[in-house]
Design a protein around this motif. Structure first.
Motif, PDB file in Angstrom:
ATOM      1  N   UNK A  28       0.838  -1.208   0.000  1.00 43.98           N
ATOM      2  CA  UNK A  28       0.000   0.000   0.000  1.00 43.98           C
ATOM      3  C   UNK A  28       0.868   1.251   0.000  1.00 43.98           C
ATOM      4  N   UNK A  29       1.940   1.215   0.776  1.00 42.84           N
ATOM      5  CA  UNK A  29       2.855   2.369   0.800  1.00 42.84           C
ATOM      6  C   UNK A  29       3.482   2.597  -0.562  1.00 42.84           C
ATOM      7  N   UNK A  30       3.894   1.536  -1.224  1.00 43.19           N
ATOM      8  CA  UNK A  30       4.497   1.679  -2.548  1.00 43.19           C
ATOM      9  C   UNK A  30       3.503   2.335  -3.507  1.00 43.19           C
ATOM     10  N   UNK A  31       2.263   1.917  -3.451  1.00 40.93           N
ATOM     11  CA  UNK A  31       1.222   2.522  -4.296  1.00 40.93           C
ATOM     12  C   UNK A  31       1.041   3.994  -3.939  1.00 40.93           C
ATOM     13  N   UNK A  32       0.838   4.267  -2.670  1.00 39.51           N
ATOM     14  CA  UNK A  32       0.565   5.636  -2.240  1.00 39.51           C
ATOM     15  C   UNK A  32       1.703   6.595  -2.508  1.00 39.51           C
ATOM     16  N   UNK A  46      11.129   6.035   2.427  1.00 38.85           N
ATOM     17  CA  UNK A  46      11.208   4.786   3.186  1.00 38.85           C
ATOM     18  C   UNK A  46      12.039   4.940   4.451  1.00 38.85           C
ATOM     19  N   UNK A  47      12.984   5.860   4.436  1.00 40.24           N
ATOM     20  CA  UNK A  47      13.809   6.101   5.617  1.00 40.24           C
ATOM     21  C   UNK A  47      13.233   7.207   6.490  1.00 40.24           C
ATOM     22  N   UNK A 100      -7.544   3.529  -7.800  1.00 39.02           N
ATOM     23  CA  UNK A 100      -7.686   2.396  -8.716  1.00 39.02           C
ATOM     24  C   UNK A 100      -6.658   1.308  -8.424  1.00 39.02           C
ATOM     25  N   UNK A 101      -5.418   1.713  -8.153  1.00 45.19           N
ATOM     26  CA  UNK A 101      -4.359   0.736  -7.863  1.00 45.19           C
ATOM     27  C   UNK A 101      -4.631   0.002  -6.555  1.00 45.19           C
ATOM     28  N   UNK A 102      -5.105   0.727  -5.551  1.00 47.31           N
ATOM     29  CA  UNK A 102      -5.421   0.075  -4.278  1.00 47.31           C
ATOM     30  C   UNK A 102      -6.603  -0.871  -4.445  1.00 47.31           C
TER      31      UNK A 102
END
Length: 113
Positions: A28-32, A46-47, A100-102
């Protein structure tokens, strides 16, 4: 303030309506972060603050599971950006792509790892 409707306390959430298929926060984070990122944080998210958008992304996940439309979820993300975050401009295309991706992720098969 928007509450985190799926507070998992970890890297996966297991709402009862998801047929025991965990929604991975990392996905979900990668999508957002790749599609939405309304406040424009740098690529080192990410850091520096991977959980910045978690509550909103998890809410979109819940919207999908409850039968809302991707359009409703995109409008939710737009409201978050403009009303909650106070941004004067929000990208409707980014919100729609994110929703849409989620939705596709939630509706598709997932590993249980």
């Amino acid at each position: 303030m928007v509450a985190n409707p799926l507070d998992s306390g970890g890297d996966t959430c297991h709402p009862a309506s998801m047929d025991n298929r965990p929604a991975k926060l990392d996905q979900l984070r990668q999508i957002g972060w790749s599609l939405w990122n309304p406040i424009g944080l740098d690529d080192d998210w990410q850091a520096d603050g991977p959980d910045e958008y978690d509550q909103y992304l998890l809410h979109v996940t819940e919207m999908s599971e409850r039968g809302a439309s991707a359009c409703d979820a995109a409008n939710y993300l737009l409201r978050i950006a403009t009303e909650h975050m106070g941004l004067s401009h929000a990208d409707p295309d980014a919100a729609a792509a994110t929703a849409s991706a989620i939705f596709a992720y939630v509706e598709g098969p997932r590993d249980s790892d």
